[in-house]
Design an enzyme around this catalytic site. Structure first.
Site, PDB file in Angstrom:
ATOM      1  N   LYS A 208       0.829  -1.208   0.000  1.00  0.00           N
ATOM      2  CA  LYS A 208       0.000   0.000   0.000  1.00  0.00           C
ATOM      3  C   LYS A 208       0.860   1.253   0.000  1.00  0.00           C
ATOM      4  CE  LYS A 208      -2.382   3.459   1.732  1.00  0.00           C
ATOM      5  NZ  LYS A 208      -1.826   4.666   2.370  1.00  0.00           N
ATOM      6  N   ASP A 227      -6.221   0.873   1.290  1.00  0.00           N
ATOM      7  CA  ASP A 227      -6.087   1.013   2.738  1.00  0.00           C
ATOM      8  C   ASP A 227      -7.404   0.596   3.395  1.00  0.00           C
ATOM      9  OD1 ASP A 227      -7.876   3.004   2.231  1.00  0.00           O
ATOM     10  OD2 ASP A 227      -6.702   4.620   3.059  1.00  0.00           O
TER      11      ASP A 227
END
Length: 276
Positions: A208, A227
């Site tokens: 991420k 996320d």
DNA sequence: AACCAGGCTCTCC
DNA sequence: GGAGAGCATGGT
């Protein structure tokens, strides 16, 4: 989009440039709002920006830097339309976030900032970054520049803990040493898959965070950071892992995936909440 | 007082 | 390669 330019001042008129949405969709941490004006710091540059009915006005002694920062050479009307055309289910989010632009930020600053962002919330991330800048960055008349790599290397793990980084302190000392100019230029010439692999070798950088670095610091649109907010918005019975969500949107949208992700993130955090 | 935040590392299977 | 624990800190 029309741009009128003076010496240290630039006014942009476009329905595809909303200053607040652009700054408040989580891609940038070094800005402050005061009396309707935004004060933005990027690397060692600073500007003031405000928006009214007449458009966005940017004031800076480095106006050229911020023309690039706000990507004013790009046509977001076209990107916006194409995203809706490819992914009609995103129409509501795209319309709500049509003024969002992807900022061209400094890659080293993005590495450090998004390492701090992991399992953290935005107000606290901003505070940690500000304290690090005040500790190690060069003092300017408007505040502190983001520390250079050499300046970051001056700080110890204990320093980062004192400044509030928590368990990310060891990641920051290690990443500061690893992310040299050479490392970053290697990322620029790599394709996105290879750049991802290289970024994952940096401690504190996972998938991420790597996507955020590539999207906000390396101008790579073919990324899709997932996320906790994106999970809340997009997890389904078939798209039941972060990796599947990411692949799904990159496959369909290619270099527009990153912008679409910003639309969704903004919608989930700032719009949908208000109507509930 | 648990739970959460722009998740990651490390271990174990 | 995938699941699970642990992780600093401050806000709700």
């Amino acid at each position: 989009m029309t741009i009128s330019e003076e010496k240290n001042k630039l006014t942009v008129r476009s329905e595809y440039f909303n200053l607040a949405d652009t700054l408040e969709c989580g891609q940038v941490f070094r800005y402050a709002k005061n009396d309707g004006s935004y004060y933005i710091i990027s690397k060692d540059k600073h500007c003031r920006a405000e928006q009214d009915g007449g458009g966005v006005t940017i004031t800076s002694s480095d106006i050229g830097y911020f023309k690039n920062y706000f990507a004013l050479d790009e046509d977001y009307a076209e990107k916006h339309a194409e995203i809706i055309s490819i992914a009609p289910e995103l129409k509501a989010a795209a319309e709500a976030g049509k003024g969002i632009r992807l900022l061209r930020q400094d890659p080293f600053e993005m590495v450090i900032s998004f390492i701090i962002s992991a399992n953290n919330n935005i107000p606290r991330i901003k505070g940690i970054i500000d304290r690090i800048a005040a500790e190690a960055g060069t003092k300017k008349e408007w505040g502190y520049a983001f520390p250079t790599q050499a300046q970051m290397c001056m700080l110890t793990e204990a320093d980062f803990r004192r400044l509030g980084a928590g368990y990310r302190a060891s990641y920051l000392t290690s990443a500061s040493r690893a992310v040299t100019d050479g490392f970053l230029s290697g990322l620029t010439v790599s394709d996105t898959g290879s750049a991802m692999k290289k970024l994952l070798t940096v401690k504190g950088v996972g998938k991420k965070v790597a996507d955020c670095i590539m999207l906000f610091g390396l101008g790579r649109g073919d990324t899709f950071p997932v996320d906790t907010w994106m999970e809340q918005a997009l997890l389904t019975e078939t798209l039941n892992t972060n990796a599947k969500i990411r692949c799904h949107y990159i496959d369909r949208l290619g270099s527009l995936a990153g912008l679409a992700q910003q639309y969704i993130y903004h919608y989930k955090r700032n719009i949908e909440k208000k109507t509930v």
